[in-house]
Structures are given as structure tokens and as C-alpha cells.
Design an enzyme around this catalytic site. Structure first.
Site, PDB file in Angstrom:
ATOM      1  N   GLU A 295      -0.233  31.048  48.433  1.00 44.91           N
ATOM      2  CA  GLU A 295       0.817  30.008  47.372  1.00 44.91           C
ATOM      3  C   GLU A 295       0.348  28.982  47.366  1.00 44.91           C
ATOM      4  O   GLU A 295       0.891  28.239  48.602  1.00 44.91           O
ATOM      5  CB  GLU A 295       2.071  31.448  48.362  1.00 44.91           C
ATOM      6  N   GLU A 325      -0.287  23.715  39.048  1.00 40.82           N
ATOM      7  CA  GLU A 325      -1.689  23.674  39.777  1.00 40.82           C
ATOM      8  C   GLU A 325      -3.067  24.061  39.383  1.00 40.82           C
ATOM      9  O   GLU A 325      -3.776  23.066  39.908  1.00 40.82           O
ATOM     10  CB  GLU A 325      -0.636  24.672  40.786  1.00 40.82           C
ATOM     11  N   ASP A 479       7.107  32.475  42.804  1.00 38.63           N
ATOM     12  CA  ASP A 479       7.227  33.496  44.496  1.00 38.63           C
ATOM     13  C   ASP A 479       7.633  34.791  44.084  1.00 38.63           C
ATOM     14  O   ASP A 479       6.921  35.466  44.699  1.00 38.63           O
ATOM     15  CB  ASP A 479       8.384  32.933  45.747  1.00 38.63           C
TER      16      ASP A 479
END
Length: 497
Positions: A295, A325, A479
């Protein structure tokens, strides 16, 4: 023809006389004169399901658990206690004035904090930074904990993923990370924490949240999000990594989830270069038949991101990441669309698709002769998610990507299930498979809300997100998305990664 038109006009006038103030003509009259029926918006809404309703109902029908489910998952290695507080409110309490935004790779003062917060708030983008001054951080942390409405939650990607996985009663979760007494008390009973992971003091992270449309000075947030910062040395050095890998032999997991690499960035180049080598060595010790999901999180150092790409990505089987990201990864590796400074609005599906394919071709196993293990990427952004896999390794992808989107829709609103009245569709209904030629034009069917396309031996599954109109909490959403996507994913191949 003109006679019929004249008759229609006269009839309309006559009906208007008998139905004064009415915006609608009786349907049978319109049918009689063979003109189309134009319903008012209120009639349409009452007689037809909204697009959001159709998508949500389709999710409930189509999201099914895989044939073979995980029974043991090991998660590590970043864990902490999150202090969630209003960002603007806390900064006002710290007596700093609004000004212009400026990004900082590392925060050294409350002025740096203010500038970085404004920089990201103005973009509605998530970010995470290391605060170098321990004493100033502790002073800010005390002010945050005492701020009216401040809340304490389980924090850290690994702990949050562990908490989400633990909501499935048949799944046992091992969590490794710096677990202090407060965090241990807050963790789900189903989570096993090795004794070597327990420590006397908790690590605290400050989460400065802002709402969509919230304004501070001249800065206005285009969407709800958060800015995270900490002075966290235990997580920053990934001190629990070796403990984590050592505990896997006894626990015997079927899946390993790894996070926290981004925390090392703030420790300086000398430390992360050395520690990353040790991390690669430790990860390489994990049995080859156990898939590893990595992750990712917000980073600013291109050299560090490049090192992760070159050294870590080829030895994991799956990664999870968001739009910031993804673009930063391409910028660091000089990949497709690396010349873009930032996404403008909703990230273009074709451009996202190009970067995802590039990652798998450069660092994954798109070539059967490659020694790389990476065969799966779960990408999430506010309006849609894409799950991309190399053919032959994963199953149940459509259900997995929809499950991730569904949990994003419900959790952002603070609910257990999707409430149609509180969400809206923002995903494009038409888009292209690539920004380059040849490219396909694709359309989203709300009744079957997964668009599938292929590029070589790589398959893309896209589903829209029903975006929460007034999100209550955005922390840990990525998450939860990755965790839910993994629960619904099935490892297809029996061959070692």
C-alpha cells in the site's frame, strides 16, 4: 402537415385555457395529436430510478465473494493513534494567519505546516509529511488533543487495513507495528499483535481535515480531504519490519499486506537508502508462494519513489495507490504524462490507464519470462476505481473493484451501507481506454457498472464511485478500499510468485 401543426397549436391553447398554470398537458391529448410526451423532472424522478440507484442495486447483485477466500492475513508495519481535528480550526488556535500555500518535503515549524496545509487544501488533495522538531510537534499535538471536537482513532495504513479485514468474522489478522497501550485498547479483538510489537508509548499522527467548499483566507477547498503530519520515528524507520517477517513463519498467512515505506522519506536520504536495502532483504525472505500487497502513500522525494519502484515493486504481487501517488510515480520514473504538474479535476481515464500499463510493463510480469512478481494494481480516485491485472493470476476482479467502490461510498458518509440520498455520480459515462492511438471509446452502463477492456495481456476493470456529498471522515478511506478489494480478490494461479 401544416393543418396538424395548426390543430396542435389550437388544442394546446384550448387545453391551456382549461388547465391554467399547468406545466404539463394530459398525456392522452398529446398522444392523440401524435406529439412526444415531455415529463416534468419531478415526474421523471418518481417514475424512474436514478442512475445512482441503478448502480447501487447492481453492486448488491454483482458483488460476490470469491470461491477461495483468505483465512489468515498478516499486515504490517505502520500503526499509530490518529488525532482527527479541523485543520482550519487548529491552525487558528495556534495563532497563525492564512497566507499563500507552499509545499514542504519536511515540516520544520508551524509556518511550514500552515503553508503546506494551504497548498494542499487549495487543491483538495491528500498529503502526509514528517515534522522534524519533536518539541514543537508535541506542543501542536497537545493543542490538537485539547481542541473541541478532536477525536482519537486507530491510525496508520497497516492498522487501518487490519481493522477493516477484521470485520470479516472468518478472517484472522496478524498486525505488526509500534502498538502502544491506547492503540492496543482500540484494536479489534480479532487482531493478533505479537508481543515484540507492543511498546510503552503510542505514536500520534495529526489529521487536519477540511470540508468541500471550506474557506480560509483566500483558499477554498474544492473537495473534502485531509493533511497528515507526525514526528514518528518508530514508523519512520520501519522498526517493526524484521519482527513482522519473523512472525510470518509461525502465523502462516495466505496473504501479506505491507505499508509504511512512505514514512521513511522524512528520515533523510542516508537513512532511507540503507533501510530500504534492509527492507528489500526482509521482504525477499517471505515465502514465494505468499502474495504480497504493497500500500503506497503520499511522497515528495523522486529519488526515493524511484528506488521503491526499482527495488520493491518487482518483489510484491499487488499495489494500491491513489491519483497523486500514481502521477508522482510516473514523474519519478519519467513515464507517460510525466510532464503534467497535477490532475485537473477528475483524472482522465485514458491517461490513468497509460500510467498503470507502464508500471506493469516496466516493473511487473506482463512478459511471462520476467522475474518480477507484480501482477495487480488497485487504483482509486474520488470518482472511480480501476483494478488492473495481468492475465492468468487473479480472479473475481469485477466484484473486487465494485466492493472497493461500495465501501468508499458508504464509509465516507459514516454509514454501513450506501444511502442514495447522500451520494452522487461524478464519474464520466464515456471515456477512452488510452490517451494515445490506437484507443477505444468506452461507455459505462449503470445497470452493469463495470467497464472492462484489455491492452495486450493486461485487463482493466473500471467502476464508478457514488461520491458522498457531505463526507464525515476521509482518513483511512484508501486503506478500506484496498482491504475490501483484497477480500474479494482471488489468487488464480497455484504457481509461486
Amino acid at each position: 402537415m401544416w393543418r396538424k401543426a395548426s390543430a396542435a397549436a389550437l388544442l394546446a391553447l384550448a387545453v391551456g385555457y382549461f388547465y391554467p398554470g399547468s406545466s404539463e398537458l394530459p398525456e392522452q391529448i398529446l398522444q392523440y395529436i401524435n406529439l412526444p410526451v415531455f415529463w416534468s423532472s419531478s415526474h421523471t424522478l418518481s417514475s424512474q430510478k436514478s442512475t445512482e440507484q441503478v448502480i447501487s442495486a447492481a453492486w448488491e447483485t454483482l458483488i460476490t465473494l470469491p470461491t477461495r477466500q483468505w483465512s489468515k492475513v498478516a499486515v504490517g508495519v505502520n500503526a499509530c493513534v490518529d488525532v482527527v481535528v479541523s485543520g482550519v480550526g487548529l491552525l487558528q488556535a495556534l495563532a497563525v494567519d492564512p497566507g499563500t500555500g507552499l509545499d514542504h518535503e519536511v515540516l520544520h515549524s508551524k509556518e511550514d505546516l500552515k503553508e503546506a496545509f494551504i497548498h494542499y487544501m487549495g487543491r483538495g488533495a491528500a498529503a502526509e509529511r514528517f515534522f522534524s522538531d519533536k518539541e514543537v510537534f508535541q506542543w501542536i499535538a497537545r493543542a490538537a488533543a485539547e481542541y473541541p471536537g478532536a477525536k482519537l482513532y486507530v491510525g496508520g495504513n497497516a492498522a487501518l487495513i487490519g481493522q477493516k479485514l477484521a470485520t470479516y468474522p472468518d478472517l484472522t489478522v496478524l498486525l505488526c507495528g509500534p502498538v502502544g497501550p491506547k492503540l492496543h485498547e482500540m484494536l479489534d479483538e480479532q487482531i493478533v499483535v505479537p508481543p515484540d510489537s507492543l511498546q510503552e508509548m503510542d505514536e500520534y499522527h495529526l489529521i487536519l481535515e477540511y470540508k468541500a467548499g471550506e474557506q480560509w483566507g483566500s483558499t477554498r477547498a474544492p473537495q473534502a480531504n485531509r493533511f497528515i503530519f507526525s514526528h514518528d520515528v518508530s514508523n519512520g524507520e520501519m522498526s517493526s519490519l524484521e519482527t513482522f517477517v519473523a512472525s510470518l513463519e509461525e502465523f502462516e498467512p495466505e496473504l501479506v499486506v505491507l505499508s509504511g515505506l512512505h514514512m521513511m522519506e522524512g528520515q533523510g536520504r542516508e537513512l532511507w537508502e540503507e533501510r530500504l536495502k534492509e527492507a528489500v532483504s526482509a521482504i525477499s525472505d517471505i515465502r514465494k508462494d505468499i502474495p504480497i500487497h504493497l500500500e503506497l502513500a503520499s511522497m515528495t522525494d523522486k529519488d526515493y519513489m524511484n528506488s521503491i519502484m526499482q527495488e520493491v515493486m518487482p518483489i510484491v504481487s499487488s499495489i494500491g495507490l491513489n491519483e497523486q501517488e500514481l502521477l508522482f510515480l510516473s514523474q519519478a520514473g519519467e513515464g507517460p504524462h510525466a510532464d503534467m504538474e497535477a490532475w485537473k479535476g477528475i483524472p482522465d481515464v485514458g491517461q490513468v490507464s497509460d500510467i498503470l500499463l507502464w508500471i506493469l510493463e516496466q516493473h511487473g510480469r506482463t512478459d511471462p519470462s520476467s522475474e518480477a512478481d507484480l501482477t495487480r494494481i488497485h487504483f482509486h480516485t474520488l470518482a472511480y476505481h480501476i483494478l488492473v491485472t495481468v492475465e492468468g493470476y487473479w480472479a473475481n476482479e469485477a466484484a473486487a473493484v465494485m466492493a472497493g467502490a461500495r465501501v468508499a461510498s458508504s464509509q465516507a458518509c459514516g454509514l454501513q451501507s450506501v444511502d442514495i440520498s447522500k451520494v452522487e455520480l461524478k464519474a464520466p459515462l464515456e471515456f477512452h481506454s488510452s490517451h494515445f492511438e490506437p484507443r477505444k471509446k468506452l461507455s459505462l452502463n449503470p445497470a452493469e457498472p463495470v467497464v472492462v477492456w484489455r491492452r495486450g495481456n493486461v485487463t482493466f476493470h473500471l467502476t464508478p464511485v457514488l461520491v458522498c456529498k457531505q463526507p464525515l471522515r476521509t482518513v483511512g478511506l484508501g486503506d478500506a478500499i484496498s482491504a475490501e478489494g483484497l477480500v474479494y480478490s482471488e489468487l488464480k494461479t497455484q504457481q509461486p510468485f
